[in-house]
Design a protein around this motif. Structure first.
Motif, PDB file in Angstrom:
ATOM      1  N   GLN A  30       0.824  -1.206   0.000  1.00 40.96           N
ATOM      2  CA  GLN A  30       0.000   0.000   0.000  1.00 40.96           C
ATOM      3  C   GLN A  30       0.860   1.258   0.000  1.00 40.96           C
ATOM      4  O   GLN A  30       0.575   2.220  -0.718  1.00 40.96           O
ATOM      5  N   ALA A  31       1.916   1.224   0.809  1.00 40.62           N
ATOM      6  CA  ALA A  31       2.787   2.405   0.882  1.00 40.62           C
ATOM      7  C   ALA A  31       3.452   2.668  -0.471  1.00 40.62           C
ATOM      8  O   ALA A  31       3.636   3.824  -0.861  1.00 40.62           O
ATOM      9  N   CYS A  32       3.803   1.613  -1.186  1.00 42.15           N
ATOM     10  CA  CYS A  32       4.382   1.775  -2.535  1.00 42.15           C
ATOM     11  C   CYS A  32       3.378   2.413  -3.480  1.00 42.15           C
ATOM     12  O   CYS A  32       3.703   3.373  -4.183  1.00 42.15           O
ATOM     13  N   CYS A  33       2.170   1.888  -3.484  1.00 48.19           N
ATOM     14  CA  CYS A  33       1.150   2.415  -4.398  1.00 48.19           C
ATOM     15  C   CYS A  33       0.818   3.868  -4.054  1.00 48.19           C
ATOM     16  O   CYS A  33       0.666   4.713  -4.939  1.00 48.19           O
ATOM     17  N   ARG A  34       0.744   4.154  -2.756  1.00 47.26           N
ATOM     18  CA  ARG A  34       0.479   5.514  -2.297  1.00 47.26           C
ATOM     19  C   ARG A  34       1.579   6.461  -2.782  1.00 47.26           C
ATOM     20  O   ARG A  34       1.323   7.571  -3.233  1.00 47.26           O
ATOM     21  N   GLN A  35       2.824   5.997  -2.704  1.00 52.06           N
ATOM     22  CA  GLN A  35       3.961   6.818  -3.123  1.00 52.06           C
ATOM     23  C   GLN A  35       3.931   7.084  -4.623  1.00 52.06           C
ATOM     24  O   GLN A  35       4.184   8.211  -5.067  1.00 52.06           O
ATOM     25  N   ILE A  36       3.618   6.060  -5.399  1.00 51.88           N
ATOM     26  CA  ILE A  36       3.545   6.239  -6.858  1.00 51.88           C
ATOM     27  C   ILE A  36       2.454   7.255  -7.188  1.00 51.88           C
ATOM     28  O   ILE A  36       2.669   8.184  -7.977  1.00 51.88           O
ATOM     29  N   CYS A  81      -5.469  -3.105  -4.365  1.00 50.95           N
ATOM     30  CA  CYS A  81      -4.597  -2.006  -3.950  1.00 50.95           C
ATOM     31  C   CYS A  81      -4.281  -1.089  -5.132  1.00 50.95           C
ATOM     32  O   CYS A  81      -4.357   0.144  -5.021  1.00 50.95           O
ATOM     33  N   LEU A  82      -3.948  -1.674  -6.283  1.00 48.03           N
ATOM     34  CA  LEU A  82      -3.654  -0.883  -7.479  1.00 48.03           C
ATOM     35  C   LEU A  82      -4.857  -0.016  -7.833  1.00 48.03           C
ATOM     36  O   LEU A  82      -4.726   1.178  -8.116  1.00 48.03           O
ATOM     37  N   GLN A  83      -6.024  -0.641  -7.777  1.00 42.63           N
ATOM     38  CA  GLN A  83      -7.236   0.074  -8.155  1.00 42.63           C
ATOM     39  C   GLN A  83      -7.512   1.220  -7.176  1.00 42.63           C
ATOM     40  O   GLN A  83      -7.852   2.326  -7.575  1.00 42.63           O
TER      41      GLN A  83
END
Ligand code: C2E
Ligand code: MG
Ligand code: MG
Ligand code: MG
Length: 282
Positions: free
Chosen positions: A96-102, A136-138
């Motif tokens: 989640q933190a990765c997706c949030r950062q992107i 998560c991506l969505q």
């Protein structure tokens, strides 16, 4: 007298061990709450393409910002999380933190590169994992091609083939898969060829050995050639010296990571590197 000094010696080690056990026990007790309270933080290490020094990716590496002990590295808590049933929560937080950062970087109008995160073998045994990634991506409006997962060889020796099924699902979703620490396990490139792995990450022990041994160089060159023949990309980990970088470039290695180019850095510094776009060897 000898009996007495012997006893003192043990007392000393006992004390060290007790302090260590005490710390481990406290970390274990605090870990679930730390995940929930966002005490975890990601640092990012760039992946640099040798051809043109372009930053073509970043690897997210988790740290625990502990209120008392300071910054704690994954070596001190990942195995613990795996052994005590906390790795799914931790892994979900990282994803989640990765997706949030992107999403945040993209919102600022930045050109983002794929963010890779490390996945525990236990996460790959969970057949709901691909669905959780998709959700998560969505949720963050992030594409599958914006992330990458790094798995280790121990994921691949799964006899029931469950992990392999999860890997195929990830591939079908468009998630790139890299095999981390290649060369430290027992799998051969011919076994790996049968799996949806696009990249091998040559373990830093090979890169380190380039310093001292001619045979290491021959081995590294052969692995790179073989991987390329199997249509896989090669990333070398743990590059600490200019000589290693030059050798790897001559051997045809695609991408490097290591302290020589950059240590893993907090998001703000990673952002500066991303804006720069390239990372030339100093
Ligand atoms: P890894 O995925 O193989 O990551 C590379 C490790 O080598 C990182 O250590 C990185 O800081 C370190 N490194 C990078 N460049 C150099 C170099 O030039 N020289 C040397 N000596 N080391 C270098 P770190 O961050 O302590 O992570 C250790 C391991 O913990 C990772 O190895 C990975 O297996 C695991 N890990 C890290 N984050 C996560 C995570 O979010 N989830 C899971 N399941 N495991 C993680
Ligand atoms: Mg990794
Ligand atoms: Mg590695
Ligand atoms: Mg490693």
């Amino acid at each position: 007298a000898s009996k007495k000094s012997g006893r003192n010696r043990f007392t000393y080690y006992d004390r060290v061990n007790n302090a260590d056990n005490e710390r481990r026990y406290r970390l274990l007790r605090q870990l679930p709450q730390a995940i929930a309270d966002e005490q975890l933080v990601l640092h990012f290490q760039p992946k640099v393409r040798l051809e043109d020094c372009a930053i073509v990716g970043m690897e997210a590496l988790v740290r625990w910002q502990h209120p008392e002990y300071g910054l704690i590295y994954p070596g001190d808590f990942i195995a613990m999380a795996e052994e005590h049933g906390h790795i799914q929560a931790l892994g979900d937080w990282v994803m989640q933190a990765c997706c949030r950062q992107i999403a945040a970087w993209r919102m600022q109008g930045m050109d983002v590169v794929p963010l890779a995160f490390n996945v525990s073998p236990l996460q790959l045994k969970d057949c709901a994992f691909p669905t959780r990634i998709a959700t998560c991506l969505q949720h963050y409006g992030v594409r599958a091609s914006d992330i990458e997962v790094e798995v280790t060889e121990s994921c691949l020796v799964e006899p029931d083939g469950l992990s392999a099924r999860v890997l195929y699902q990830l591939q079908n979703m468009g998630v790139h898969i890299a095999l981390d620490d290649f060369g430290t396990g027992f799998s051969s490139l011919s076994q790996i060829r049968a799996l949806p792995i696009g990249t091998i990450k040559l373990d830093k022990s090979f890169v380190n050995a380039l310093r001292s041994s001619h045979e290491a160089g021959v081995l590294v060159t052969s692995i790179i050639t073989l991987a390329h023949n199997l249509k896989m990309q090669v990333v070398a980990e743990g590059v600490e010296l200019m000589d290693q970088l030059v050798y790897l470039k001559t051997a045809g290695c695609d991408v490097v990571q290591g302290y020589f180019l950059s240590r893993p850095v907090p998001a703000q510094q990673a952002e500066v590197l991303l804006r720069q776009g390239v990372l030339e060897p100093a």
